[in-house]
Design a protein around this motif. Structure first.
Motif, PDB file in Angstrom:
ATOM      1  N   ALA A 147       0.832  -1.207   0.000  1.00 25.34           N
ATOM      2  CA  ALA A 147       0.000   0.000   0.000  1.00 25.34           C
ATOM      3  C   ALA A 147       0.866   1.256   0.000  1.00 25.34           C
ATOM      4  O   ALA A 147       0.560   2.234  -0.699  1.00 25.34           O
ATOM      5  N   VAL A 148       1.963   1.229   0.753  1.00 27.48           N
ATOM      6  CA  VAL A 148       2.865   2.394   0.794  1.00 27.48           C
ATOM      7  C   VAL A 148       3.488   2.637  -0.577  1.00 27.48           C
ATOM      8  O   VAL A 148       3.542   3.778  -1.048  1.00 27.48           O
ATOM      9  N   LEU A 149       3.958   1.578  -1.226  1.00 34.43           N
ATOM     10  CA  LEU A 149       4.569   1.729  -2.554  1.00 34.43           C
ATOM     11  C   LEU A 149       3.576   2.298  -3.571  1.00 34.43           C
ATOM     12  O   LEU A 149       3.930   3.150  -4.391  1.00 34.43           O
ATOM     13  N   LEU A 150       2.338   1.826  -3.524  1.00 34.11           N
ATOM     14  CA  LEU A 150       1.328   2.352  -4.452  1.00 34.11           C
ATOM     15  C   LEU A 150       1.030   3.818  -4.161  1.00 34.11           C
ATOM     16  O   LEU A 150       0.939   4.640  -5.086  1.00 34.11           O
ATOM     17  N   ALA A 151       0.881   4.154  -2.878  1.00 36.66           N
ATOM     18  CA  ALA A 151       0.613   5.547  -2.508  1.00 36.66           C
ATOM     19  C   ALA A 151       1.776   6.441  -2.924  1.00 36.66           C
ATOM     20  O   ALA A 151       1.566   7.536  -3.466  1.00 36.66           O
ATOM     21  N   GLU A 152       2.993   5.973  -2.703  1.00 38.16           N
ATOM     22  CA  GLU A 152       4.157   6.773  -3.062  1.00 38.16           C
ATOM     23  C   GLU A 152       4.243   6.947  -4.576  1.00 38.16           C
ATOM     24  O   GLU A 152       4.601   8.001  -5.077  1.00 38.16           O
ATOM     25  N   ARG A 153       3.865   5.925  -5.306  1.00 36.20           N
ATOM     26  CA  ARG A 153       3.868   6.018  -6.776  1.00 36.20           C
ATOM     27  C   ARG A 153       2.880   7.087  -7.238  1.00 36.20           C
ATOM     28  O   ARG A 153       3.186   7.908  -8.108  1.00 36.20           O
ATOM     29  N   ILE A 154       1.708   7.100  -6.627  1.00 32.59           N
ATOM     30  CA  ILE A 154       0.706   8.118  -6.967  1.00 32.59           C
ATOM     31  C   ILE A 154       1.226   9.505  -6.600  1.00 32.59           C
ATOM     32  O   ILE A 154       1.084  10.458  -7.384  1.00 32.59           O
ATOM     33  N   ASN A 155       1.830   9.628  -5.445  1.00 31.13           N
ATOM     34  CA  ASN A 155       2.378  10.926  -5.036  1.00 31.13           C
ATOM     35  C   ASN A 155       3.453  11.404  -5.999  1.00 31.13           C
ATOM     36  O   ASN A 155       3.524  12.593  -6.311  1.00 31.13           O
ATOM     37  N   ARG A 156       4.294  10.488  -6.478  1.00 27.17           N
ATOM     38  CA  ARG A 156       5.327  10.867  -7.446  1.00 27.17           C
ATOM     39  C   ARG A 156       4.710  11.295  -8.779  1.00 27.17           C
ATOM     40  O   ARG A 156       5.147  12.271  -9.383  1.00 27.17           O
ATOM     41  N   ILE A 157       3.701  10.566  -9.227  1.00 26.14           N
ATOM     42  CA  ILE A 157       3.040  10.905 -10.495  1.00 26.14           C
ATOM     43  C   ILE A 157       2.438  12.306 -10.422  1.00 26.14           C
ATOM     44  O   ILE A 157       2.531  13.078 -11.374  1.00 26.14           O
ATOM     45  N   THR A 158       1.809  12.607  -9.297  1.00 28.82           N
ATOM     46  CA  THR A 158       1.125  13.898  -9.147  1.00 28.82           C
ATOM     47  C   THR A 158       2.049  14.997  -8.640  1.00 28.82           C
ATOM     48  O   THR A 158       1.643  16.152  -8.580  1.00 28.82           O
ATOM     49  N   ASP A 159       3.282  14.633  -8.280  1.00 27.50           N
ATOM     50  CA  ASP A 159       4.258  15.580  -7.710  1.00 27.50           C
ATOM     51  C   ASP A 159       3.678  16.274  -6.472  1.00 27.50           C
ATOM     52  O   ASP A 159       3.804  17.481  -6.303  1.00 27.50           O
ATOM     53  N   ASP A 160       3.007  15.476  -5.639  1.00 25.26           N
ATOM     54  CA  ASP A 160       2.355  15.983  -4.424  1.00 25.26           C
ATOM     55  C   ASP A 160       2.466  14.905  -3.355  1.00 25.26           C
ATOM     56  O   ASP A 160       1.833  13.857  -3.467  1.00 25.26           O
ATOM     57  N   ARG A 161       3.257  15.156  -2.336  1.00 26.02           N
ATOM     58  CA  ARG A 161       3.522  14.164  -1.294  1.00 26.02           C
ATOM     59  C   ARG A 161       2.290  13.760  -0.481  1.00 26.02           C
ATOM     60  O   ARG A 161       2.342  12.791   0.261  1.00 26.02           O
ATOM     61  N   ASN A 162       1.224  14.482  -0.589  1.00 25.14           N
ATOM     62  CA  ASN A 162       0.019  14.182   0.181  1.00 25.14           C
ATOM     63  C   ASN A 162      -1.167  13.776  -0.687  1.00 25.14           C
ATOM     64  O   ASN A 162      -2.267  13.590  -0.173  1.00 25.14           O
ATOM     65  N   PHE A 163      -0.952  13.640  -1.982  1.00 22.45           N
ATOM     66  CA  PHE A 163      -2.070  13.380  -2.889  1.00 22.45           C
ATOM     67  C   PHE A 163      -2.783  12.068  -2.574  1.00 22.45           C
ATOM     68  O   PHE A 163      -4.016  12.020  -2.497  1.00 22.45           O
ATOM     69  N   ALA A 164      -2.027  10.986  -2.390  1.00 22.63           N
ATOM     70  CA  ALA A 164      -2.652   9.673  -2.162  1.00 22.63           C
ATOM     71  C   ALA A 164      -3.482   9.676  -0.881  1.00 22.63           C
ATOM     72  O   ALA A 164      -4.585   9.128  -0.856  1.00 22.63           O
ATOM     73  N   THR A 165      -2.975  10.322   0.160  1.00 18.22           N
ATOM     74  CA  THR A 165      -3.732  10.409   1.410  1.00 18.22           C
ATOM     75  C   THR A 165      -4.977  11.260   1.218  1.00 18.22           C
ATOM     76  O   THR A 165      -6.073  10.896   1.654  1.00 18.22           O
ATOM     77  N   ARG A 166      -4.824  12.374   0.537  1.00 17.76           N
ATOM     78  CA  ARG A 166      -5.963  13.265   0.278  1.00 17.76           C
ATOM     79  C   ARG A 166      -7.009  12.579  -0.592  1.00 17.76           C
ATOM     80  O   ARG A 166      -8.211  12.750  -0.380  1.00 17.76           O
ATOM     81  N   LEU A 167      -6.566  11.790  -1.549  1.00 20.75           N
ATOM     82  CA  LEU A 167      -7.471  11.040  -2.422  1.00 20.75           C
ATOM     83  C   LEU A 167      -8.421  10.174  -1.596  1.00 20.75           C
ATOM     84  O   LEU A 167      -9.637  10.186  -1.808  1.00 20.75           O
ATOM     85  N   ILE A 168      -7.875   9.458  -0.637  1.00 23.41           N
ATOM     86  CA  ILE A 168      -8.690   8.570   0.202  1.00 23.41           C
ATOM     87  C   ILE A 168      -9.531   9.385   1.178  1.00 23.41           C
ATOM     88  O   ILE A 168     -10.727   9.093   1.372  1.00 23.41           O
ATOM     89  N   THR A 169      -8.931  10.393   1.774  1.00 29.31           N
ATOM     90  CA  THR A 169      -9.667  11.234   2.728  1.00 29.31           C
ATOM     91  C   THR A 169     -10.883  11.863   2.066  1.00 29.31           C
ATOM     92  O   THR A 169     -11.980  11.875   2.640  1.00 29.31           O
ATOM     93  N   GLU A 170     -10.709  12.374   0.861  1.00 33.41           N
ATOM     94  CA  GLU A 170     -11.830  12.988   0.138  1.00 33.41           C
ATOM     95  C   GLU A 170     -12.888  11.942  -0.214  1.00 33.41           C
ATOM     96  O   GLU A 170     -14.082  12.226  -0.141  1.00 33.41           O
TER      97      GLU A 170
END
Length: 178
Positions: A147-170
């Motif tokens: 799960a961490v690797l997938l979240a980090e991959r999404i954060n790298r793609i979006t160039d936003d270190r909090n994107f994956a967390t925000r995605l789920i929170t939203e």
């Protein structure tokens, strides 16, 4: 044709606790806090022990829900660029796992890759895994790391270190309102 691994049959689990755990790991990576890794692992172990068997199952289901949601986002992003999510994610994902032998023992790599492939194909990772019996102790760290690797991959793609967390929170906030 309906599958017994269809996400509509899967328990969602404790997504909030799973997200807190994954976000904590991401922040430790971004803050380069490798010296506190053992301390954090102990805290996660204490947290899991405090949950009891039903709580641990809910946490595992929550982590699988995160994997599903992250792969769903990645699948959508890949489709926008006429790419196949499995082809885009799995080879580098498996390569990364192979370079982390302390976290991913060779025998768990196929299971973790299978979870990602199942989710990438629109199947529930926890129901897919359930076909093969209960989770093993050897799969706990690799599951979290997946799960961490997938979240980090999404954060790298979006160039936003909090994107994956925000995605789920939203998504959680939206589901609370619905």
């Amino acid at each position: 044709m309906s599958s017994p691994c269809d996400p509509k049959y899967a328990p969602v689990g404790d997504v909030g606790a799973a997200l807190m755990m994954i976000d904590s790991r991401l922040q430790a990576i971004y803050d380069d806090r490798t010296e506190t890794d053992r301390e954090q692992q102990e805290m996660v172990g204490q947290f899991a022990a405090s949950l009891g068997p039903a709580g641990v199952d809910a946490l595992l289901d929550g982590v699988c829900t995160l994997i599903y949601m992250y792969m769903r986002w990645l699948r959508s992003a890949c489709e926008d660029h006429d790419e196949d999510v499995i082809e885009y994610v799995v080879p580098t994902f498996v390569g990364t796992m192979a370079m982390m032998p302390k976290t991913f023992r060779p025998e768990v790599i196929p299971t973790m890759a299978g979870l990602v492939i199942a989710a990438g194909n629109g199947l529930s990772p926890n129901l897919w895994r359930a076909q093969y019996g209960r989770w093993t102790d050897a799969e706990m760290n690799p599951l979290e790391a997946t799960a961490v690797l997938l979240a980090e991959r999404i954060n790298r793609i979006t160039d936003d270190r909090n994107f994956a967390t925000r995605l789920i929170t939203e998504a959680l906030t939206k589901s609370d309102h619905d």
